[in-house]
Design an enzyme around this catalytic site. Structure first.
Site, PDB file in Angstrom:
ATOM      1  N   HIS A  94     -14.520 -25.111  18.810  1.00  0.00           N
ATOM      2  CA  HIS A  94     -13.342 -25.571  18.071  1.00  0.00           C
ATOM      3  C   HIS A  94     -12.865 -24.438  17.157  1.00  0.00           C
ATOM      4  CE1 HIS A  94     -10.755 -27.907  15.480  1.00  0.00           C
ATOM      5  NE2 HIS A  94     -10.816 -28.888  16.363  1.00  0.00           N
ATOM      6  N   GLU A 154      -6.098 -26.278  22.990  1.00  0.00           N
ATOM      7  CA  GLU A 154      -5.905 -26.598  21.568  1.00  0.00           C
ATOM      8  C   GLU A 154      -5.297 -25.430  20.822  1.00  0.00           C
ATOM      9  OE1 GLU A 154      -8.347 -29.917  19.718  1.00  0.00           O
ATOM     10  OE2 GLU A 154      -9.021 -27.937  19.146  1.00  0.00           O
TER      11      GLU A 154
HETATM   12  P1  PGA Z   1      -5.644 -32.939  14.699  1.00  0.00           P
HETATM   13  O1  PGA Z   1      -6.982 -32.203  15.151  1.00  0.00           O
HETATM   14  O2  PGA Z   1      -5.452 -34.094  15.636  1.00  0.00           O
HETATM   15  O3  PGA Z   1      -5.956 -33.364  13.288  1.00  0.00           O
HETATM   16  O4  PGA Z   1      -4.553 -31.946  14.797  1.00  0.00           O
HETATM   17  C1  PGA Z   1      -7.138 -31.865  16.472  1.00  0.00           C
HETATM   18  C2  PGA Z   1      -8.436 -31.154  16.672  1.00  0.00           C
HETATM   19  O5  PGA Z   1      -9.481 -31.502  16.145  1.00  0.00           O
HETATM   20  O6  PGA Z   1      -8.444 -30.225  17.412  1.00  0.00           O
END
Ligand code: PGA
Length: 235
Positions: A94, A154
């Site tokens: 992440h 992401e």
């Molecule tokens: P978010 O986080 O939905 O708060 O933007 C997404 C993530 O954890 O990647």
């Protein structure tokens, strides 16, 4: 295939809040055509596992992190062998782990290896296809075991900062997934993550390339999370 929803609570929800969340969402989840993975803090995993199995809720558990090392003298490390039997999934790579905890491509390759060894499905977050190239250079397993990995596109700039959503273009998300799959050489389970909330979840899931979503902020409170599922239901 039902869309896969990963709820990443990050550093939210203490044990009582975690138990209350499952108590609220658990009985509702059957109504929705989704598969749900909840990723709480390490501290809640054992209690939630017991709660989910005693109530027979249709919820899977995931961890938010794992040690890159196997069993041994690694103070503070939560190794994959400690998670096995408790979590079926685990988030890896992440952008917040990279940004705040200085994780490197080597660390991420080590974590993937540990998870795959014990049969926990890695949820590998990728902010770009170039980042995947870095990981491919560090780990041969990504291509070899791509069917056992969930990939999440992401873009770091789309991740909500607390309550502020930074909505991302669904078509751009789909094209990032296509690039990732082209690098891997086949279709794999591919999700999108970053500022998914009730107003845009259906748009992401309507796209052929997107098999599910990873949700941070909108998953923390059970009522918000149910709103998100309802938005899907209505679409
Ligand atoms: P978010 O986080 O939905 O708060 O933007 C997404 C993530 O954890 O990647």
């Amino acid at each position: 295939m039902k869309p896969l929803i990963i709820a990443n609570w990050k550093s939210h929800n203490n044990l009582d809040q975690s138990l209350a969340w499952i108590e609220k969402v658990g009985p509702e989840i059957e109504k929705y055509p989704v598969d749900l993975v909840v990723c709480p803090s390490f501290l809640a995993i054992v209690s939630l596992k017991n709660q989910i199995s005693s109530k027979n809720f249709k919820i899977f558990l995931g961890a938010q992190d794992v040690s890159a090392f196997a069993e041994g003298a690694y103070t503070g490390g939560v190794g994959a062998q400690l998670l096995a039997g408790l979590a079926k999934f685990c988030i890896v790579g992440h952008s917040e782990r990279k940004r705040y905890f200085r994780e490197t491509a080597q660390d991420i390759a080590g974590k993937l290896d540990q998870l795959l060894t014990v049969g926990i499905t890695p949820i590998l977050c990728l902010s770009s296809s170039e980042e995947l190239d870095e990981y491919l250079a560090a780990s041969g397993e990504i291509i070899e075991k791509a069917d056992k990995i969930i990939f999440v596109a992401e873009p770091a700039e789309a991740i909500s900062a607390g309550a502020t959503f930074k909505p991302y273009d669904p078509d751009a998300a789909a094209s990032l997934i296509s690039k990732i799959e082209a690098r891997i050489g086949k279709n794999v389970t591919s999700l999108y993550g970053g500022s998914v909330y009730a107003a845009n979840i259906a748009q992401f899931l309507s796209l052929r390339q997107i098999d599910g979503v990873l949700v941070g902020q909108s998953s923390v409170e059970p009522d918000n999370f149910l709103k998100l599922l309802n938005a899907l239901h209505r679409s």
